[in-house]
Design a protein around this motif. Structure first.
Motif, PDB file in Angstrom:
ATOM      1  N   ALA A 182      11.305  -3.104  11.797  1.00  0.00           N
ATOM      2  CA  ALA A 182      11.938  -2.958  10.478  1.00  0.00           C
ATOM      3  C   ALA A 182      11.315  -1.821   9.669  1.00  0.00           C
ATOM      4  O   ALA A 182      11.214  -1.879   8.447  1.00  0.00           O
ATOM      5  N   LEU A 183      10.884  -0.805  10.383  1.00  0.00           N
ATOM      6  CA  LEU A 183      10.298   0.362   9.706  1.00  0.00           C
ATOM      7  C   LEU A 183      11.386   1.427   9.576  1.00  0.00           C
ATOM      8  O   LEU A 183      12.088   1.729  10.540  1.00  0.00           O
ATOM      9  N   SER A 184      11.487   1.984   8.398  1.00  0.00           N
ATOM     10  CA  SER A 184      12.452   3.064   8.211  1.00  0.00           C
ATOM     11  C   SER A 184      11.935   4.316   8.937  1.00  0.00           C
ATOM     12  O   SER A 184      10.751   4.635   8.896  1.00  0.00           O
ATOM     13  N   ALA A 185      12.859   5.032   9.608  1.00  0.00           N
ATOM     14  CA  ALA A 185      12.471   6.154  10.472  1.00  0.00           C
ATOM     15  C   ALA A 185      11.707   7.254   9.733  1.00  0.00           C
ATOM     16  O   ALA A 185      10.924   7.984  10.335  1.00  0.00           O
ATOM     17  N   LEU A 243       0.832  -1.202   0.000  1.00  0.00           N
ATOM     18  CA  LEU A 243       0.000   0.000   0.000  1.00  0.00           C
ATOM     19  C   LEU A 243       0.868   1.254   0.000  1.00  0.00           C
ATOM     20  O   LEU A 243       2.083   1.193   0.208  1.00  0.00           O
ATOM     21  N   LEU A 244       0.215   2.357  -0.261  1.00  0.00           N
ATOM     22  CA  LEU A 244       0.876   3.655  -0.296  1.00  0.00           C
ATOM     23  C   LEU A 244       1.751   3.867   0.945  1.00  0.00           C
ATOM     24  O   LEU A 244       1.314   3.617   2.062  1.00  0.00           O
ATOM     25  N   GLN A 245       2.963   4.333   0.750  1.00  0.00           N
ATOM     26  CA  GLN A 245       3.850   4.573   1.884  1.00  0.00           C
ATOM     27  C   GLN A 245       3.626   5.973   2.446  1.00  0.00           C
ATOM     28  O   GLN A 245       3.769   6.965   1.734  1.00  0.00           O
ATOM     29  N   ILE A 246       3.284   6.018   3.713  1.00  0.00           N
ATOM     30  CA  ILE A 246       3.028   7.307   4.363  1.00  0.00           C
ATOM     31  C   ILE A 246       3.633   7.290   5.768  1.00  0.00           C
ATOM     32  O   ILE A 246       3.731   6.230   6.388  1.00  0.00           O
ATOM     33  N   PRO A 247       4.008   8.457   6.262  1.00  0.00           N
ATOM     34  CA  PRO A 247       4.424   8.492   7.667  1.00  0.00           C
ATOM     35  C   PRO A 247       3.199   8.378   8.589  1.00  0.00           C
ATOM     36  O   PRO A 247       2.155   8.944   8.292  1.00  0.00           O
ATOM     37  N   VAL A 248       3.348   7.627   9.671  1.00  0.00           N
ATOM     38  CA  VAL A 248       2.292   7.563  10.677  1.00  0.00           C
ATOM     39  C   VAL A 248       2.754   8.364  11.893  1.00  0.00           C
ATOM     40  O   VAL A 248       3.880   8.205  12.367  1.00  0.00           O
TER      41      VAL A 248
END
Ligand code: C2E
Ligand code: CA
Ligand code: CA
Ligand code: CA
Length: 278
Positions: free
Chosen positions: A139-142, A109-114
């Protein structure tokens, strides 16, 4: 008068009793809620004002209590803060939001900051290490994590806070100042804090059309943010009139019921899918 005084005292003692037992009960049930996994995160879209696309999400906690149903955060977060439980709850929030964002990415899915809300109590020197650990575990990129801190947090013990925020920024995440305009930050502090965005408090947005002062404040915050090279996001946008005003005055992002309420994971997933196919 003496009689009256005694009645008052008895009344007060009874009142204290109920307060104490309610507080104890509350403490116990919040602790159990954490152990029994009764907290849920809902996600609300953040939308680009230019084209209406989803460019982020804010995680908002709810308590799915078996006795009381869905409990809003305003009813338990202040208590959790006072009782010190906000630290373990906040850790759960951070882990859950990072793991969820990673799951959305894995699903293509679309990559968004949470964005995750931080309580003042969480912002201590050990936070950067904890956040780094959570990012590694999930394993989430900052770059896909944003932290929302309130204006007044920033003001308290400014030196220490600057050091902690700098350490957080070094991980590569984003920081925004929540409820902007309701506190008392000075401009010079704001310049020194390593933040990326200001969130205009919804109380100003609500009154944009009715109250000249609110409209003026919103305009001023947008200008201020841009002078400082910060993004500016308006929260609590509920109608087209507010949206138009914000767009005409150069606000970058919007969030509010007009674009989507906070949603369950299932509903937000659908929303992300629709976003991609549209
Ligand atoms: P906040 O961070 O300022 O979050 C915005 C609140 O406005 C949310 O309320 C959201 O549901 C609500 N909202 C969004 N769009 C609109 C709109 O168009 N109109 C109106 N009237 N309201 C809108 P919510 O979810 O009840 O959260 C309340 C507060 O609880 C949050 O305010 C935040 O301070 C705190 N909170 C929520 N989740 C967490 C958490 O995980 N950790 C901590 N420490 N605090 C949290
Ligand atoms: Ca927030
Ligand atoms: Ca806010
Ligand atoms: Ca708030």
């Amino acid at each position: 008068a003496k009689e009256r005084g005694r009645n008052n005292f008895q009344f007060f003692a009874r009142w204290m009793d109920t307060q104490v037992s309610n507080r104890l009960e509350m403490l116990v049930s919040l602790r159990q809620a954490l152990d029994k996994d009764e907290f849920k995160l809902f996600y609300q879209p953040k939308v680009s004002i230019a084209d209406g696309s989803i460019i982020g999400a804010e995680a908002l906690i709810r308590w799915q209590s078996p006795e009381q149903g869905m409990v809003a955060p305003d009813r338990f977060i202040p208590f959790a803060e006072e009782a010190g439980l906000i630290v373990p709850i906040g850790e759960w929030v951070l882990r859950t939001a990072c793991a969820q964002n990673k799951a959305w990415q894995e699903a293509g899915l679309l990559q968004i900051p949470v964005a995750v809300n931080l309580s003042p109590r969480q912002l201590d020197q050990s936070l950067p290490d904890f956040v780094r650990k959570v990012l590694t575990e999930s394993a989430l990129s900052a770059q896909w994590l944003e932290l929302e801190i309130t204006e007044n947090v920033v003001m308290k013990d400014a030196e220490k806070t600057v050091a902690t925020l700098n350490a957080l920024k070094q991980l590569g995440l984003k920081i925004s100042v929540d409820d902007f305009g309701t506190g008392y930050s000075s401009l010079s502090y704001l310049r020194r804090f390593p933040v990326d965005a200001l969130k205009i408090d919804k109380s100003f947005v609500r009154d944009i059309a009715r109250d000249a002062d609110s409209a003026a404040i919103v305009k001023a915050v947008i200008s201020l943010a841009h002078i400082l090279n910060l993004r500016v996001i308006a929260e609590g946008v509920e109608d087209h009139e507010q949206y138009n005003f914000l767009r005409q005055n150069g606000c970058d992002e919007v969030q509010g019921y007009y674009f989507g309420k906070p949603m369950s994971v299932a509903d937000f997933t659908l929303r992300l899918q629709q976003e991609q196919s549209s």
